[in-house]
Design a protein around this motif. Sequence first.
Motif, short mmCIF file in Angstrom:
data_model
loop_
_atom_site.label_atom_id
_atom_site.label_comp_id
_atom_site.label_asym_id
_atom_site.label_seq_id
_atom_site.Cartn_x
_atom_site.Cartn_y
_atom_site.Cartn_z
N ALA A 114 54.65 43.12 -18.35
CA ALA A 114 54.17 43.95 -17.23
C ALA A 114 55.07 43.79 -16.02
O ALA A 114 55.39 44.78 -15.34
CB ALA A 114 52.73 43.57 -16.89
N VAL A 115 55.49 42.58 -15.73
CA VAL A 115 56.40 42.35 -14.60
C VAL A 115 57.72 43.09 -14.82
O VAL A 115 58.27 43.70 -13.90
CB VAL A 115 56.65 40.84 -14.41
N ALA A 116 58.23 43.07 -16.05
CA ALA A 116 59.50 43.75 -16.35
C ALA A 116 59.37 45.26 -16.18
O ALA A 116 60.23 45.91 -15.56
CB ALA A 116 59.93 43.41 -17.77
N TYR A 122 59.88 49.95 -9.91
CA TYR A 122 60.01 49.70 -8.47
C TYR A 122 61.46 49.84 -8.02
O TYR A 122 61.74 50.39 -6.94
CB TYR A 122 59.48 48.30 -8.14
N SER A 123 62.39 49.36 -8.83
CA SER A 123 63.80 49.47 -8.47
C SER A 123 64.25 50.94 -8.43
O SER A 123 65.12 51.31 -7.62
CB SER A 123 64.66 48.70 -9.46
N LYS A 124 63.66 51.79 -9.26
CA LYS A 124 64.00 53.21 -9.24
C LYS A 124 63.43 53.90 -8.00
O LYS A 124 64.10 54.72 -7.36
CB LYS A 124 63.47 53.91 -10.50
N GLN A 173 51.54 44.39 -8.07
CA GLN A 173 51.42 44.13 -9.50
C GLN A 173 52.44 43.09 -9.97
O GLN A 173 52.12 42.24 -10.81
CB GLN A 173 51.59 45.42 -10.30
N MET A 174 53.64 43.15 -9.45
CA MET A 174 54.65 42.15 -9.82
C MET A 174 54.20 40.76 -9.42
O MET A 174 54.30 39.81 -10.21
CB MET A 174 55.99 42.49 -9.17
N VAL A 175 53.67 40.63 -8.21
CA VAL A 175 53.25 39.32 -7.72
C VAL A 175 52.05 38.81 -8.52
O VAL A 175 52.02 37.65 -8.97
CB VAL A 175 52.91 39.40 -6.22
#
Length: 218
Positions: A114-116, A122-124, A173-175
Motif C-alpha cells: 500500500a505504501v508503494a 503521490y509522486s505523479k 495513507q503513506m504515514v
Amino acid sequence: VFPNPSFRKQELMSLEEESHTCCGCRFPLLVALLQLVLGISITVLGFIMAGISSSLLVRDTPYWAGIIVSVVALVGMVMLCVSYQPEEKTCFQFAIKLVYFLLSTLSLITCVLAVAFVAHHYSKIMQFTCDAVLDSCQCKLETSDPLSRTFVYQDVSDCTSVTGTFSLYLLLQMVLNLITAIVCLLACFVMWKHRYQVFFVGVRLHSLTGTEIQQQKV
C-alpha cells in the motif's frame, strides 16, 4: 526440605505473566489495540478517498489494507483477552497464535504494498498540470508534449480536490500504512519471542518433573 514443584511452576507462570505486562496491561494486547485503531483509520480514510472520484483504482485507495489489519487485530484481541497462558494448553490455542502470526505477516506485506502504490501516485500528482473539463479533471505530466498521457479523474468539479485534498490523503495513507507495517512487524516479533520462551520454559518444567520422579523412587 525440597521445594514444591507445583509452587515453583506457579511462580514461573506469574513471572511470565508479569513479563508481558506494561503499565498494568499486557504488551501484546496493546499491540493488537494499536493494530485495530490504525486499521480502522486506514479503512475510513480509504473509503473517503474513493468518494473523491469514481475513476480511482483500488490500489490508490488502500482501504483493503485497513480491513486486513482490522481482522488481524480482532483475532489478536480474541486470543489475548480471553486468558493468558504461558503454554499452549490446547491445539485450539496454538492454532489461534499461529493464525495471528501468519495474518500479521500478511498485514505487514500488504501495508508495504500500500505504501508503494500510494507513494507512486503521490509522486505523479506532485508533477501534474490539471484542467477542469465538464465533470472531470484531466491532468498531464508534460503539457508541452501532445503525446503525453492524460490522467482523467471522473466526477470531479474542482481540480484542487485532486492536487490538494487527495494528495494530502495520499500522504496520510503513506504515514499510517508505514506505522502499521512497523506495528505488524512488532507483533510478529512478540509472537515469535513468546513462542521461543514457551519452548524454553517447557524444557525447564520437564527437567523438574524428572527430578520429582527420581525423588519419588528414592
